[in-house]
Design a protein around this motif. Structure first.
Motif, mmCIF file in Angstrom:
data_model
loop_
_atom_site.group_PDB
_atom_site.id
_atom_site.type_symbol
_atom_site.label_atom_id
_atom_site.label_comp_id
_atom_site.label_asym_id
_atom_site.label_seq_id
_atom_site.Cartn_x
_atom_site.Cartn_y
_atom_site.Cartn_z
ATOM 1 N N HIS A 58 20.901 17.593 39.803
ATOM 2 C CA HIS A 58 21.918 16.622 40.204
ATOM 3 C C HIS A 58 21.683 15.295 39.489
ATOM 4 O O HIS A 58 20.532 14.880 39.279
ATOM 5 C CB HIS A 58 21.882 16.423 41.728
ATOM 6 C CG HIS A 58 23.054 15.672 42.241
ATOM 7 N ND1 HIS A 58 23.067 14.300 42.304
ATOM 8 C CD2 HIS A 58 24.254 16.087 42.691
ATOM 9 C CE1 HIS A 58 24.234 13.895 42.774
ATOM 10 N NE2 HIS A 58 24.972 14.966 43.022
ATOM 11 N N ARG A 111 16.743 13.532 48.200
ATOM 12 C CA ARG A 111 17.915 12.973 47.504
ATOM 13 C C ARG A 111 19.113 13.905 47.536
ATOM 14 O O ARG A 111 20.256 13.453 47.536
ATOM 15 C CB ARG A 111 17.565 12.656 46.050
ATOM 16 C CG ARG A 111 16.720 11.416 45.866
ATOM 17 C CD ARG A 111 16.845 10.914 44.443
ATOM 18 N NE ARG A 111 16.028 9.725 44.220
ATOM 19 C CZ ARG A 111 16.171 8.909 43.189
ATOM 20 N NH1 ARG A 111 17.107 9.174 42.282
ATOM 21 N NH2 ARG A 111 15.407 7.859 43.037
ATOM 22 N N ARG A 134 23.794 18.328 50.362
ATOM 23 C CA ARG A 134 24.778 18.657 49.337
ATOM 24 C C ARG A 134 25.051 20.159 49.368
ATOM 25 O O ARG A 134 24.139 20.962 49.513
ATOM 26 C CB ARG A 134 24.292 18.240 47.951
ATOM 27 C CG ARG A 134 24.063 16.740 47.850
ATOM 28 C CD ARG A 134 23.725 16.321 46.435
ATOM 29 N NE ARG A 134 23.408 14.902 46.380
ATOM 30 C CZ ARG A 134 24.313 13.943 46.268
ATOM 31 N NH1 ARG A 134 25.588 14.264 46.207
ATOM 32 N NH2 ARG A 134 23.946 12.678 46.240
ATOM 33 N N SER A 154 21.696 12.372 40.395
ATOM 34 C CA SER A 154 20.937 11.370 41.140
ATOM 35 C C SER A 154 19.428 11.521 40.947
ATOM 36 O O SER A 154 18.663 10.618 41.296
ATOM 37 C CB SER A 154 21.259 11.463 42.640
ATOM 38 O OG SER A 154 20.801 12.693 43.182
#
Length: 381
Positions: free
Chosen positions: A103, A148, A152, A105
């Motif tokens: 991802h 993090r 998701r 991030s």
């Protein structure tokens, strides 16, 4: 026991748990616990269906963890089902997990570690050993990465470019200890290639295979760096080269050129040549033109200058090099090489020595120091 098979099953088992309601972090932790149990028990009592065994064991670990956490009690009741009986239906969750682990991030180092653990099936200890860091440090890195991406969903679109970049980072780490990261990157990229028909995935696989084919000849005694021109080509793995070329040709036939395909084409031309002098440098320059058009990379421009120097002579190479940033890594070493070929040994020796002082690894530093000494010897002869 086949540890490679265990690692290949990891993405599918994580996917089963996530579809049953576990979040990624809990699912991944449960699967790691199941893997440890498998390593302990399978040698004496191997299961008939490895995937079903792992799913059942991981699901029990997940439920045990849920029961131990009062805040998760309601969620546990909502997702609890009986362990599977008989074969587990097949589902390829590898591609989703790649996208989740890479991802945007996540910093590159965390993405690499999480990919190796969740998709590659390596333990935290194995990853820490491969990267030569304490296990606690790697555990913290993985934990931060999982926090993090907590919550998701696996059906979110991912960035394939990021996935490929992370896999290439893994490959370029090479190997240390019991975990061969170059071989692991190839295994993971094969897995990704089976999940998508994107030609750039095949291009990256071909690039890895072609580079890996030369591995045995790249270092000498004591880890001494052996440049391409001096490598013993009889030690190159012709089976890997043939496979890499075949994969590349199939990708290029799709007529959707990308940077990994262009890099693989350059590697294939090197692999095909009996010697440096017999290399098709003109065609390599043409592929560097394509690669420069695709990426605009200063490093590609620098490497192109070397190829031009081989194809059209050192003065032409120096003219191309003048278009590159002198602060680039390897710029000084490239200029030293081209000046030596042009006959300016005095300046070449000085630049080799300067490049050695700026080297970022011991093998590179030692190689450039030897080059400086070799050219100084030419000056005295």
């Amino acid at each position: 026991m086949n540890e490679s098979l265990l690692r290949e099953l990891v993405p599918a088992v994580i996917g089963v748990l996530v579809r049953r309601g576990a979040d990624f972090t809990a699912a991944e932790d449960a699967v790691q616990e199941a893997l440890i149990r498998a390593l302990e028990s399978w040698p004496d009592d191997p299961p008939r269906d490895a995937k079903a065994w792992l799913v059942a064991a991981a699901w029990r670990k997940f439920l045990d963890a849920a029961r131990a956490d009062a805040a998760r009690r309601e969620r546990e009741l909502a997702v609890k089902v009986e362990p599977p009986r008989g074969p587990v239906p097949g589902a390829d969750d590898s591609l989703w997990l790649y996208f989740l682990c890479t991802h945007p991030s996540l910093p590159p180092g965390s993405a690499v570690a999480l990919t190796l653990r969740a998709v590659g099936g390596l333990t935290t200890r194995q990853i820490a050993t491969a990267y030569l860091v304490p296990e606690a440090t790697m555990a913290q890195r993985i934990s931060r990465a999982k926090r993090r991406i907590a919550g998701r969903q696996l059906d979110q679109p991912g960035d394939l470019t990021t996935v490929l970049r992370v896999l290439y980072l893994v490959f370029n780490e090479g190997y240390s200890g019991a975990i061969d990261l170059a071989a692991e990157a190839i295994r993971l990229t094969r897995q990704l290639a089976a999940s998508t028909d994107e030609p750039e995935v095949a291009g990256l696989l071909a690039l890895m295979l072609l580079h890996h084919a030369r591995r045995a000849s790249r270092t000498g005694p004591g880890g001494r760096l052996v440049p391409l021109a001096e490598q013993d080509r009889s030690r190159w793995d012709t089976t890997l080269i043939a496979e890499g070329v075949a994969v590349l040709q199939a990708a290029l036939a799709r007529d959707r050129l990308g940077e990994y395909q262009a890099q693989a084409a350059i590697a294939a031309l090197h692999a095909d040549a009996p010697s440096t002098a017999e290399t098709d440098w003109v065609q390599i320059v043409e592929w560097y033109d394509e690669l420069l058009h695709l990426t605009g990379s200063p490093v590609v421009r620098l490497n192109r200058a070397v190829a031009v120097g081989e194809a059209d002579g050192p003065q032409a190479g120096l003219a191309e090099l003048s278009k590159s940033d002198p602060d680039l890594p390897r710029y000084t070493a490239v200029r030293a090489y081209l000046l030596e070929r042009a006959g300016d040994h005095e300046q070449a020796a000085a630049l080799y020595a300067a490049a050695s002082s700026a080297a970022t690894s011991v093998p590179e530093r030692d190689h450039l120091t030897r080059e400086a000494a070799r050219v100084r010897k030419l000056l005295r002869s």
